[in-house]
Design an enzyme around this catalytic site. Structure first.
Site, short mmCIF file in Angstrom:
data_model
loop_
_atom_site.label_atom_id
_atom_site.label_comp_id
_atom_site.label_asym_id
_atom_site.label_seq_id
_atom_site.Cartn_x
_atom_site.Cartn_y
_atom_site.Cartn_z
N THR A 47 30.49 46.41 38.92
CA THR A 47 30.87 47.74 39.10
C THR A 47 31.87 48.20 38.26
OG1 THR A 47 30.37 47.64 41.51
CG2 THR A 47 31.67 49.47 40.87
N MET A 102 37.18 40.69 44.32
CA MET A 102 37.33 40.81 43.15
C MET A 102 38.19 42.06 43.04
SD MET A 102 36.33 37.99 41.47
CE MET A 102 36.40 38.42 39.72
N GLY A 103 37.68 43.15 43.62
CA GLY A 103 38.52 44.42 43.56
C GLY A 103 37.97 45.25 42.28
N PHE A 104 36.77 45.26 42.05
CA PHE A 104 36.17 45.85 40.88
C PHE A 104 37.14 45.94 39.59
CE2 PHE A 104 34.48 49.49 43.63
CZ PHE A 104 33.40 48.97 44.07
N ASN A 136 27.86 52.92 44.08
CA ASN A 136 28.34 51.98 45.09
C ASN A 136 29.39 52.24 46.03
OD1 ASN A 136 29.20 49.35 46.38
ND2 ASN A 136 29.77 48.48 44.41
N LYS A 178 24.00 52.08 46.92
CA LYS A 178 23.76 50.68 47.29
C LYS A 178 24.55 50.73 48.73
CE LYS A 178 24.57 46.00 45.91
NZ LYS A 178 24.99 45.18 44.68
N ASN A 222 24.57 45.01 49.80
CA ASN A 222 25.71 44.53 49.19
C ASN A 222 26.11 43.27 49.96
OD1 ASN A 222 27.96 44.29 47.60
ND2 ASN A 222 28.01 46.56 47.14
N SER A 262 31.25 48.15 48.67
CA SER A 262 31.77 47.00 48.59
C SER A 262 33.06 46.83 49.59
CB SER A 262 32.60 46.82 47.17
OG SER A 262 33.62 45.89 47.14
N ASN A 322 33.90 36.78 47.80
CA ASN A 322 34.76 37.64 46.87
C ASN A 322 35.61 38.71 47.18
OD1 ASN A 322 34.05 40.25 45.18
ND2 ASN A 322 32.22 39.41 46.10
N ALA A 330 24.07 43.57 40.19
CA ALA A 330 25.69 43.78 39.65
C ALA A 330 26.60 42.86 40.15
CB ALA A 330 26.13 45.20 40.23
N GLY A 331 27.61 42.57 39.34
CA GLY A 331 28.64 41.77 39.84
C GLY A 331 28.74 40.24 38.91
N ASN A 344 35.94 45.53 49.20
CA ASN A 344 37.05 45.13 48.33
C ASN A 344 37.82 46.05 47.84
OD1 ASN A 344 36.71 42.25 48.79
ND2 ASN A 344 35.11 42.35 47.19
N THR A 345 37.34 47.50 48.21
CA THR A 345 38.15 48.48 47.69
C THR A 345 38.66 49.53 48.92
OG1 THR A 345 37.23 48.86 45.61
CG2 THR A 345 38.20 50.93 46.33
#
Length: 357
Positions: free
Chosen positions: A91, A118-120, A186, A228, A257, A189, A116, A67-68, A191-192
């Site tokens: 995601t 990215m923040g979904f 997920n 994950k 991850n 991550s 990264n 994923a990604g 980033n959230t």
């Protein structure tokens, strides 16, 4: 002699990483839409000897795309034409969201790594679902016997509070499970905000239970469910997740991850600091990802499908993960550095090794 590393250095290494990704991905999709991808697939398709069984499904190859890369299901068919046995989309979140502000993707070329945050960023479950349905139908028509499979990775919408996370995941499960070959929750991550708190087993249990029930109900069949996890979990937490997965009857665990760690990097420290917060992926994760896989193997005693990802670059890396207990192996970051024939090259070497063995 391989041409792509030189091409990458000249065409992409100096360019903003997210822009380079979009250009490269557009090129892959263009090859598909022009018909060139179908011709290419004659040479990149995994040999039949690589077919792999996992959670009741047959994968053309044990090696797939993590994923990604394809966050919104725009290029599933095109990516399978490059030789990936499965493509994990996402995601994806229950609500559309733009992700974090740019720049948010950075290369550490010396480390063959990426940072990264990215923040979904994605169009949301309702928009992505029709793309998955269309891609799955197309793959079934083209591969009537054993087709590349579609995994769907779902996460929490940023604006949703943690106490409302379960219902947010259920929005995605209802929309996406009917077109998914397997579903991934997920919770790892970085980033959230707060997401990794959901890896706590007391919080994870009701989430996974609810998502599994909703996915099966929406699809009218059992949709294999995986979770994950992050490489930054302590060994004790890894054991706890393994016990929970066994207790709930999950189909598998994906490890791992990205990491929030920055140790052992070759790149200049000022450059690393300038990248800022985010998840680190690529070659530096190789050792820890393999450690987590081996621990999960011991903790689950072979009762769960383990999917290994993190620092996978070479055919030998893939074989090492299979030997250590993984049934499936995924890569992503090395795809950016190795180019479009990466999966085909790995499949070819794996098949050659099996013939020799």
């Amino acid at each position: 002699m391989r041409v792509y590393p030189t091409f990458f250095r000249l065409a992409f290494s100096w360019m903003d990483a997210e822009r380079a990704h979009k250009i490269g991905f557009k090129g892959i999709r263009l090859a598909h839409s022009s018909g060139a991808g179908r011709l290419l697939a004659r040479f990149t398709a995994p040999p039949a000897s690589l077919q792999t069984s996992a959670f009741g499904l047959t994968f053309p190859s044990p090696f797939g795309l993590a994923a990604g890369f394809d966050k919104e299901g725009h290029g599933i068919e095109a990516l399978t034409e490059l030789g990936f046995g499965h493509v994990e989309v996402g995601t994806i979140t229950g609500r559309a969201q733009p992700g974090n502000e740019q720049p948010r993707l950075f290369r550490l070329i010396e480390d063959r790594a990426v940072i990264n945050r990215m923040g979904f960023n994605n169009d949301g479950a309702a928009a992505v679902a029709p793309r998955l349905k269309s891609a799955r139908a197309a793959l079934q028509r083209r591969h009537p016997k054993v087709r590349p499979l579609i995994g769907v990775n779902i996460g929490k919408s940023k604006i949703v509070e943690l106490e409302d996370a379960v219902e947010d995941y259920l929005i995605s499960a209802r929309s996406l499970a009917p077109a998914a070959d397997y579903l991934v929750v997920n919770v790892s991550s970085p980033n959230t905000p707060g997401l990794r708190l959901l890896q706590n087993v007391e919080t994870l249990r009701p989430l996974l239970t609810a998502v599994g029930e909703e996915a099966d109900k929406a699809a009218g069949r059992h949709v294999p469910l995986l979770v994950k996890i992050a490489p930054d979990l302590s060994d004790e937490d890894i054991d706890d997740v393994a016990r929970l997965a066994l207790d709930l009857g999950l189909d598998g665990i994906i490890a791992t991850n990205t990491t929030i760690g920055r140790t052992g990097l070759k790149s200049d420290s000022q450059k690393i600091e300038a990248c800022g917060a985010g998840g680190l992926s690529g070659a530096p994760l190789k050792s820890r990802s393999l450690e987590v896989l081996r621990r999960l193997k011991d903790a689950t005693a072979g009762q769960l499908t383990l999917v290994s990802v993190g620092g996978v670059e070479t055919p030998q890396d893939v074989q090492d993960r299979l030997d250590a207990g993984a049934t499936l192996v995924q890569g992503y970051t090395a795809f950016l550095y190795e180019g479009p024939f990466w999966a085909a090259r790995i499949n070819r070497r794996l098949a050659k090794a099996r013939r020799a063995g």
